[in-house]
Structures are given as C-alpha cells and as structure tokens.
Scaffold this active site. Structure first.
Site, mmCIF file in Angstrom:
data_model
loop_
_atom_site.group_PDB
_atom_site.id
_atom_site.type_symbol
_atom_site.label_atom_id
_atom_site.label_comp_id
_atom_site.label_asym_id
_atom_site.label_seq_id
_atom_site.Cartn_x
_atom_site.Cartn_y
_atom_site.Cartn_z
ATOM 1 C CB SER A 1 2.834 1.782 5.907
ATOM 2 O OG SER A 1 1.642 1.637 6.903
ATOM 3 C CG HIS B 1 -0.468 0.358 2.507
ATOM 4 N ND1 HIS B 1 -0.167 -0.386 3.418
ATOM 5 C CD2 HIS B 1 -0.235 1.726 2.893
ATOM 6 C CE1 HIS B 1 0.377 0.385 4.811
ATOM 7 N NE2 HIS B 1 0.430 1.582 4.396
ATOM 8 C CG ASP C 1 0.139 -3.856 2.908
ATOM 9 O OD1 ASP C 1 0.587 -3.433 1.682
ATOM 10 O OD2 ASP C 1 -0.132 -3.089 3.950
HETATM 11 C C1 4AZ Z 1 -0.016 3.694 8.723
HETATM 12 O O1 4AZ Z 1 -0.975 4.382 8.353
HETATM 13 C C2 4AZ Z 1 -0.041 2.776 9.921
HETATM 14 N N1 4AZ Z 1 -1.377 1.256 14.602
HETATM 15 C C3 4AZ Z 1 0.686 2.204 10.258
HETATM 16 C C4 4AZ Z 1 0.500 1.436 11.645
HETATM 17 C C5 4AZ Z 1 -0.709 1.401 12.108
HETATM 18 C C6 4AZ Z 1 -1.689 2.247 11.660
HETATM 19 C C7 4AZ Z 1 -1.511 3.029 10.425
HETATM 20 C C8 4AZ Z 1 -1.015 0.502 13.413
HETATM 21 O O2 4AZ Z 1 1.056 3.620 8.108
#
Ligand code: 4AZ
Length: 275
Positions: free
Chosen positions: A224, A90, A137
């Site tokens: 992420s 993503h 993902d």
């Molecule tokens: C993000 O948007 C994201 N709490 C990463 C981890 C989590 C939520 C959002 C988990 O990159």
C-alpha cells in the site's frame, strides 16, 4: 479469503517483524475480524525482484526510531518532488509527521545505500474515504531533506491502459522481502471492477488492475502507498497508488488503486503551498 483488505498499522515493527499472522485487516463493517494465519492468501504476487535503479522513485515509508529499515517499514511511496513523497492516506492517516521516516536509495532495505529521511509535514486528502470507503486514498509527506532521486513522472490524463506494473516490499506469500519486488498487472476496466466489487468502487478516484480470470499477479499487504505505473514515451509514468483489494491475486478480485489523474490538481495545490 474473501474480505476487503487494506493494511491497518499495529505499531512499530509489527508488520515486518511478525509476518502475516500479526496483520489485522479492516473488513467491510459486518464481518470485520482477523483472519487466521493460514487464511492469508497474500502475495507482490507473481513478481520478481526489482533491479537496482529500476524504480529510483520507489521508497519505503516507516516508523521513526532506531533499528533496521526492514523492521520499520510498513508502506510504500513514490518520490514526486525532491522533498515530497506520495503515499496512501490509509498508511498515514493516524500518524504524526514526527513518527514517520522515508527510506530511499536502494531496492534492498539491507543495503548500506539506504538513506533515512525525516518527515516534517503530512497532508491527508481532504476527501479521503468519500464518497466510499478508501476513496481518495492519497497523502503527501514533506521531507526534512531533498532526496538525491529523480522524481517520477505523474500521469495527468485518465486513460485506459493495457498492462501496468506495480512494485513494493509487501507480502509475497512467504513473508516480506528485503529486496522490493515488481509485477505486471493487466488493466481492469471501471465496468469490470465495479462488477467485481459492487458498491465499493468509486471509478472516479480508483482504478483496478489484475488478472480477472486467472489471478496470480497482484500487489498485497504492505505494498500500500506504493506506485502503479504505465509505460510512457520516456519511461514509466505514475498512474496510481496501491490501495486495497479482497485478498491478493485471487481470480475475480482485482487490486484497487487510487487514480492519480483524479487528484493531480489537488496535489499541485499542496506542493505550491509547501513551496
Ligand atoms: C494492503 O493491505 C493491500 N491485492 C494492498 C493491496 C491489495 C490488498 C491489500 C490488493 O496493503
């Protein structure tokens, strides 16, 4: 805030430059909307700064161009071969390889030791978003140059863990840090995770971690693509990729991670292809 989140890219510099209010989140179909700034409970929450060399394989994925690495990074990644980075699908599914770079060499994005490397090829998991949103993902970035970085050891067996750790340059609650942060997160069983997110967790391709009862520790927006790791006999082993969650560090809403053991074979196939 009780909404499914994973980072949606808005363009160069927006995430790092403007902060929480400028982050758009994808919602679960019916309630997709942009939260108000004070609605954002983001925080790598509960963590501490990573030491230089603590995670040599930890890299930042950013936009090609000029300007500070800090302004251009938008996701994390892990070096899995000298010229290959594993990140979240993503993070890069709408990108062209030419638009992407990888920053390696330091936990501090403002360090003179940061090395910027171009991306020449991109592989998005064929089954990304199947059988549920954000399943599988994962994506691979092929780099223009070999990095002077020891690749991380890959987890191959689906296992139950005790405590995991995750790291990245994501939102801390007061902004995006220049030095990567890390935090320990208790493993959450598939049963408990499916109970937390009914119908949204694919236990085959996702694993969960967080303090279900108390919250307070989690990955968050901008983390992420980065690693979640387990202790192994000879150091840390990569077991997953930061993917999504509802809010960050809230009790009852664990972080959800792509489960490496499930697609290790598919990764090997791509690496062989690129060899
Ligand atoms: C993000 O948007 C994201 N709490 C990463 C981890 C989590 C939520 C959002 C988990 O990159």
């Amino acid at each position: 805030m009780d909404r499914k989140q994973h980072l949606v890219r808005l363009g160069a510099g927006v995430v790092a430059g403007l902060g929480a209010a400028a982050i758009a989140w994808t919602g679960v179909a019916a309630n997709a909307e942009e939260p108000a700034a004070d609605d954002f409970e983001a925080k790598v929450v509960g963590g501490q700064p990573a030491a230089e060399g603590q995670y040599p394989w930890l890299v930042a994925v950013g936009d090609a161009g000029s300007g500070d690495p800090y302004e251009r990074r938008f996701c994390g990644g892990s070096v899995i071969a000298e010229d290959v980075v594993l990140t979240a699908a993503h993070c890069v599914d709408e990108a062209d390889p030419d638009d992407l770079v990888v920053f390696s060499g330091s936990v501090d994005l403002e360090s003179d030791d940061i090395v910027e490397t171009a991306v020449t090829d991109l592989h998005i998991a064929h089954d990304y978003d199947e059988p549920v949103e954000l399943a599988n993902d994962w994506a691979l970035l092929r780099l223009d140059d070999a990095l002077d970085v020891e690749p991380v050891e890959m987890g191959t067996d689906p296992e139950e863990f005790d405590v995991l750790e995750t790291a990245g340059w994501g939102e801390t609650g007061t902004g995006f840090p220049t030095v990567a942060r890390w935090v320990e997160v208790p493993f959450v069983s598939d049963d408990d995770c499916e109970a937390a997110y009914p119908g949204e967790v694919d236990p085959q391709t996702m694993l969960c971690a967080g303090d279900l009862e108390n919250g307070g520790v989690d990955s968050c927006g901008g983390d992420s693509g980065g690693p979640i790791m387990a202790p192994g006999d000879d150091g840390l082993i990569l077991v997953g990729i930061v993917s999504w969650g509802y809010g960050c560090a809230q009790p009852g809403n664990p972080g959800v991670y792509a489960e490496l053991a499930d697609f290790n074979g598919a990764i090997d196939d791509v690496l062989e292809d690129w060899d």
